[in-house]
Design a protein around this motif. Structure first.
Motif, PDB file in Angstrom:
ATOM      1  N   LEU A 151      -5.909  23.654 -21.802  1.00  0.00           N
ATOM      2  CA  LEU A 151      -6.699  23.199 -22.942  1.00  0.00           C
ATOM      3  C   LEU A 151      -7.754  22.185 -22.509  1.00  0.00           C
ATOM      4  O   LEU A 151      -8.880  22.191 -23.009  1.00  0.00           O
ATOM      5  CB  LEU A 151      -5.787  22.590 -24.004  1.00  0.00           C
ATOM      6  CG  LEU A 151      -4.842  23.572 -24.712  1.00  0.00           C
ATOM      7  CD1 LEU A 151      -3.913  22.824 -25.653  1.00  0.00           C
ATOM      8  CD2 LEU A 151      -5.633  24.626 -25.480  1.00  0.00           C
TER       9      LEU A 151
ATOM     10  N   TRP B 159      -6.462  27.746 -29.932  1.00  0.00           N
ATOM     11  CA  TRP B 159      -7.290  28.258 -28.831  1.00  0.00           C
ATOM     12  C   TRP B 159      -6.997  29.718 -28.538  1.00  0.00           C
ATOM     13  O   TRP B 159      -7.912  30.535 -28.404  1.00  0.00           O
ATOM     14  CB  TRP B 159      -7.037  27.401 -27.591  1.00  0.00           C
ATOM     15  CG  TRP B 159      -7.766  27.864 -26.368  1.00  0.00           C
ATOM     16  CD1 TRP B 159      -9.116  27.893 -26.163  1.00  0.00           C
ATOM     17  CD2 TRP B 159      -7.175  28.382 -25.159  1.00  0.00           C
ATOM     18  NE1 TRP B 159      -9.397  28.377 -24.904  1.00  0.00           N
ATOM     19  CE2 TRP B 159      -8.231  28.681 -24.267  1.00  0.00           C
ATOM     20  CE3 TRP B 159      -5.858  28.595 -24.759  1.00  0.00           C
ATOM     21  CZ2 TRP B 159      -7.999  29.196 -22.991  1.00  0.00           C
ATOM     22  CZ3 TRP B 159      -5.635  29.104 -23.493  1.00  0.00           C
ATOM     23  CH2 TRP B 159      -6.695  29.399 -22.622  1.00  0.00           C
TER      24      TRP B 159
ATOM     25  N   GLU C  86      -7.392  25.332 -36.455  1.00  0.00           N
ATOM     26  CA  GLU C  86      -5.967  25.078 -36.662  1.00  0.00           C
ATOM     27  C   GLU C  86      -5.623  24.989 -38.148  1.00  0.00           C
ATOM     28  O   GLU C  86      -4.523  25.358 -38.554  1.00  0.00           O
ATOM     29  CB  GLU C  86      -5.564  23.791 -35.945  1.00  0.00           C
ATOM     30  CG  GLU C  86      -5.660  23.896 -34.424  1.00  0.00           C
ATOM     31  CD  GLU C  86      -5.381  22.579 -33.733  1.00  0.00           C
ATOM     32  OE1 GLU C  86      -4.664  21.742 -34.329  1.00  0.00           O
ATOM     33  OE2 GLU C  86      -5.872  22.371 -32.616  1.00  0.00           O
TER      34      GLU C  86
ATOM     35  N   ARG D 191      -7.239  34.758 -22.462  1.00  0.00           N
ATOM     36  CA  ARG D 191      -6.705  33.403 -22.548  1.00  0.00           C
ATOM     37  C   ARG D 191      -5.207  33.370 -22.277  1.00  0.00           C
ATOM     38  O   ARG D 191      -4.707  32.428 -21.641  1.00  0.00           O
ATOM     39  CB  ARG D 191      -7.039  32.811 -23.921  1.00  0.00           C
ATOM     40  CG  ARG D 191      -8.526  32.535 -24.075  1.00  0.00           C
ATOM     41  CD  ARG D 191      -8.888  31.955 -25.443  1.00  0.00           C
ATOM     42  NE  ARG D 191     -10.311  31.627 -25.476  1.00  0.00           N
ATOM     43  CZ  ARG D 191     -10.942  31.103 -26.534  1.00  0.00           C
ATOM     44  NH1 ARG D 191     -10.260  30.845 -27.645  1.00  0.00           N
ATOM     45  NH2 ARG D 191     -12.240  30.826 -26.470  1.00  0.00           N
TER      46      ARG D 191
ATOM     47  N   ARG E 111     -11.901  22.540 -22.684  1.00  0.00           N
ATOM     48  CA  ARG E 111     -12.512  21.533 -23.555  1.00  0.00           C
ATOM     49  C   ARG E 111     -12.043  21.676 -25.009  1.00  0.00           C
ATOM     50  O   ARG E 111     -12.834  21.631 -25.950  1.00  0.00           O
ATOM     51  CB  ARG E 111     -14.042  21.601 -23.481  1.00  0.00           C
ATOM     52  CG  ARG E 111     -14.598  21.243 -22.105  1.00  0.00           C
ATOM     53  CD  ARG E 111     -16.118  21.203 -22.108  1.00  0.00           C
ATOM     54  NE  ARG E 111     -16.633  20.700 -20.857  1.00  0.00           N
ATOM     55  CZ  ARG E 111     -16.881  21.438 -19.789  1.00  0.00           C
ATOM     56  NH1 ARG E 111     -16.634  22.745 -19.846  1.00  0.00           N
ATOM     57  NH2 ARG E 111     -17.370  20.912 -18.690  1.00  0.00           N
ATOM     58  N   GLN E 112     -10.747  21.860 -25.157  1.00  0.00           N
ATOM     59  CA  GLN E 112     -10.138  21.963 -26.472  1.00  0.00           C
ATOM     60  C   GLN E 112      -9.437  20.654 -26.837  1.00  0.00           C
ATOM     61  O   GLN E 112      -9.260  19.768 -25.996  1.00  0.00           O
ATOM     62  CB  GLN E 112      -9.113  23.115 -26.481  1.00  0.00           C
ATOM     63  CG  GLN E 112      -9.709  24.469 -26.167  1.00  0.00           C
ATOM     64  CD  GLN E 112     -10.701  24.920 -27.220  1.00  0.00           C
ATOM     65  OE1 GLN E 112     -10.376  25.014 -28.397  1.00  0.00           O
ATOM     66  NE2 GLN E 112     -11.920  25.209 -26.794  1.00  0.00           N
ATOM     67  N   ARG E 113      -9.039  20.554 -28.096  1.00  0.00           N
ATOM     68  CA  ARG E 113      -8.267  19.402 -28.525  1.00  0.00           C
ATOM     69  C   ARG E 113      -7.017  19.298 -27.668  1.00  0.00           C
ATOM     70  O   ARG E 113      -6.387  20.292 -27.329  1.00  0.00           O
ATOM     71  CB  ARG E 113      -7.900  19.527 -30.004  1.00  0.00           C
ATOM     72  CG  ARG E 113      -9.090  19.519 -30.939  1.00  0.00           C
ATOM     73  CD  ARG E 113      -8.632  19.638 -32.384  1.00  0.00           C
ATOM     74  NE  ARG E 113      -7.840  18.481 -32.796  1.00  0.00           N
ATOM     75  CZ  ARG E 113      -7.187  18.407 -33.947  1.00  0.00           C
ATOM     76  NH1 ARG E 113      -7.197  19.434 -34.789  1.00  0.00           N
ATOM     77  NH2 ARG E 113      -6.502  17.326 -34.264  1.00  0.00           N
ATOM     78  N   ASN E 114      -6.657  18.065 -27.343  1.00  0.00           N
ATOM     79  CA  ASN E 114      -5.600  17.885 -26.354  1.00  0.00           C
ATOM     80  C   ASN E 114      -4.784  16.643 -26.661  1.00  0.00           C
ATOM     81  O   ASN E 114      -4.927  16.051 -27.736  1.00  0.00           O
ATOM     82  CB  ASN E 114      -6.225  17.796 -24.960  1.00  0.00           C
ATOM     83  CG  ASN E 114      -5.385  18.488 -23.920  1.00  0.00           C
ATOM     84  OD1 ASN E 114      -4.169  18.341 -23.908  1.00  0.00           O
ATOM     85  ND2 ASN E 114      -6.018  19.238 -23.046  1.00  0.00           N
TER      86      ASN E 114
ATOM     87  N   HIS F 274      -2.610  23.008 -31.010  1.00  0.00           N
ATOM     88  CA  HIS F 274      -3.857  23.140 -30.242  1.00  0.00           C
ATOM     89  C   HIS F 274      -3.867  24.444 -29.441  1.00  0.00           C
ATOM     90  O   HIS F 274      -4.894  25.130 -29.361  1.00  0.00           O
ATOM     91  CB  HIS F 274      -4.021  21.950 -29.283  1.00  0.00           C
ATOM     92  CG  HIS F 274      -4.082  20.617 -29.955  1.00  0.00           C
ATOM     93  ND1 HIS F 274      -4.459  20.454 -31.270  1.00  0.00           N
ATOM     94  CD2 HIS F 274      -3.810  19.365 -29.481  1.00  0.00           C
ATOM     95  CE1 HIS F 274      -4.428  19.158 -31.582  1.00  0.00           C
ATOM     96  NE2 HIS F 274      -4.032  18.492 -30.520  1.00  0.00           N
TER      97      HIS F 274
ATOM     98  N   ASP G 102      -8.276  31.729 -31.374  1.00  0.00           N
ATOM     99  CA  ASP G 102      -9.704  31.475 -31.600  1.00  0.00           C
ATOM    100  C   ASP G 102     -10.020  31.256 -33.079  1.00  0.00           C
ATOM    101  O   ASP G 102     -10.975  31.816 -33.618  1.00  0.00           O
ATOM    102  CB  ASP G 102     -10.540  32.638 -31.043  1.00  0.00           C
ATOM    103  CG  ASP G 102     -12.004  32.246 -30.845  1.00  0.00           C
ATOM    104  OD1 ASP G 102     -12.255  31.082 -30.490  1.00  0.00           O
ATOM    105  OD2 ASP G 102     -12.888  33.101 -31.059  1.00  0.00           O
TER     106      ASP G 102
END
Length: 349
Positions: free
Chosen positions: A304, A56, A62, A186, A308-311, A52, A59
Motif C-alpha cells: 500500500l 485498493w 472504502e 494487484r 501511495r495508498q492510505r496506510n 485500506h 479499486d
C-alpha cells in the motif's frame, strides 16, 4: 537445508483441513493481549489496514464498501455451499509433474539435469517458470535467464523452490478479461510481497522459510479463487456478469480463510500449513508462531505504501507486529527493493 526438505517430504501427505466456521472473519487477527484495552487498540489498527487493502484491491472508495449490497444473498449462500462441499469449479489444479519434481528436489542425489528434464516435460510449467524466474522479483542479476537449466543453476535449490511455488500458482493470477485485470495484477503483487515477507520473518524466527513462502501466497490465491467462483455464480443465477464490489468484499471477508484451507487441502499440503492458517485466523493468547501474520501485515503495509495508498503510521505498525524495530527494518528494505525493481510489471495471460 532441513527446512526445505521437510516442506518437500510432507507436500503430498494426505491431510484434511480443520473444520472452519463459515462466518465473517478478518484477514488480520492480533494475538490476544493480557490487556483488553491493548487488544482493542490492535484490532482497530489492523481493521484499518484491512479496509485500506480492500479499497485498493477492488479499486473503489472504502466508504462504498461499507454500503449494503443490492445482490440477493443467494449468491453468498451458493458460494458457502461450494466451499463446504469442496465443489468449487475454480480451484487450481497442480501440474501433473509436480509430485515427481518435488521428489527429485528432496533427494540429495538428484542432479541439475534431472530437475531440468522434469520441468521441461511440462511445457506449461516451463513457460511459467521462465517468466517468473526472469521477473524482477526473482532474477538475481541483470542477465536474462534463457533456459530452465540456467534457472536451476543460477537460482540454486533454495531459489528455484520459490520460483516453482510462484510459477504453479501464477496462471490463477492472470486476468481472464479486462474487468478482472486490475484485481489480478494487484492480487499478484500483494501475494508475492506477503510471501516474501513471510519468508523473511520466518528466517528471523529460524522457522521453515520454504513453507512460509508458499503459505504466504495462499491468501492472494484464495482471493482470486473466490472472485472467479463468485463470478460464475452470479452469471448462473442471472445476477450479472461480474460481482459488485460490495458483494465481493463481503465474500472475501467471510470466506477468505476457508478458501485458504480448501486450497491447502486440494494441493495436499502437510498439516502444518493448516495449523499456520488456523493460527493466523484464530490466534491463541500469547501465541508464539506469528511469521504468517506478521508477513501479511508487513507485506500489505509495504504494498500500500508503494502504491501511495492510505496506510498506517509508523508507530501503529510497530505496535501490531511481533518484531523489534531492528528486525523490521531489513525486512522492509528487502520488500521495498523488490517492489521498486518490479515496478511496471504485471501478470500475463
Amino acid at each position: 537445508m532441513p527446512g526445505f526438505l521437510s516442506w518437500i517430504s510432507g507436500l503430498f501427505a494426505p491431510s484434511k483441513p480443520p473444520a472452519t466456521d463459515l462466518t465473517e472473519t478478518r484477514l488480520f487477527n492480533p494475538v490476544q493481549s493480557d490487556s483488553p484495552e491493548q487488544h482493542s487498540s490492535d484490532s482497530d489498527i489492523v481493521g484499518q489496514l484491512e479496509e485500506h487493502l480492500f479499497g485498493w484491491l477492488l479499486d473503489v472508495p472504502e466508504t462504498k464498501l461499507k454500503q449494503d449490497s443490492t445482490v440477493p444473498d443467494r449468491a453468498l449462500i451458493e458460494l458457502e455451499r461450494r466451499l463446504r462441499d469442496s465443489d468449487m469449479e475454480e480451484l487450481p489444479r497442480k501440474p501433473g509433474t509436480l509430485p515427481m519434481l518435488m521428489r527429485a528436489l528432496s533427494s540429495e542425489t538428484t542432479d541439475r539435469k534431472q530437475i531440468t528434464d522434469i520441468i521441461l516435460s511440462d511445457p506449461s510449467l516451463t513457460d511459467q517458470l521462465l517468466q517468473v524466474a526472469n521477473s524482477p522479483y526473482f532474477r538475481p542479476g541483470d542477465h536474462t535467464i534463457e533456459s530452465v537449466d540456467q534457472a536451476v543453476f543460477v537460482l540454486g535449490l533454495d531459489g528455484i523452490r520459490s520460483v516453482i511455488s510462484a510459477a504453479v500458482m501464477r496462471p490463477m493470477m492472470a486476468a481472464r478479461n479486462s474487468r478482472e485485470a486490475l484485481f489480478a495484477q494487484r492480487a499478484w503483487l500483494w501475494g508475492l510481497t506477503c510471501a516474501r515477507a513471510s519468508e523473511l520473518v520466518a528466517r528471523i524466527h529460524h522457522n521453515d522459510t520454504s513453507a512460509h513462502f508458499m503459505v504466504g501466497l495462499l491468501p492472494a490465491l484464495g482471493y482470486i479463487t473466490i472472485r472467479r467462483e463468485l463470478t460464475r455464480i452470479c452469471r448462473s443465477q442471472n445476477i450479472g456478469s461480474e460481482p459488485d464490489p460490495v458483494l465481493l468484499r463481503t465474500a472475501l471477508t467471510r470466506y477468505q480463510w476457508s478458501a485458504c484451507q480448501l486450497l491447502a487441502n486440494v494441493w495436499n499440503l502437510p498439516p502444518k500449513y493448516h495449523a499456520w492458517l488456523l493460527a493466523a485466523e484464530r490466534p491463541a493468547p500469547r501465541q508464539a508462531h506469528t511469521a504468517l501474520t506478521d508477513g501479511l501485515l508487513l507485506g500489505t503495509r509495504e504494498v500500500l505504501r508503494h502504491a501511495r495508498q492510505r496506510n498506517l503510521p509508523e508507530d501503529d505498525l510497530k505496535q501490531i507486529v511481533h518484531l523489534t524495530p531492528e528486525q523490521i527494518t531489513p525486512v522492509r528494505n528487502a520488500l521495498l527493493r523488490m517492489l521498486q525493481e518490479g515496478k511496471g510489471t504485471q501478470p500475463q495471460n
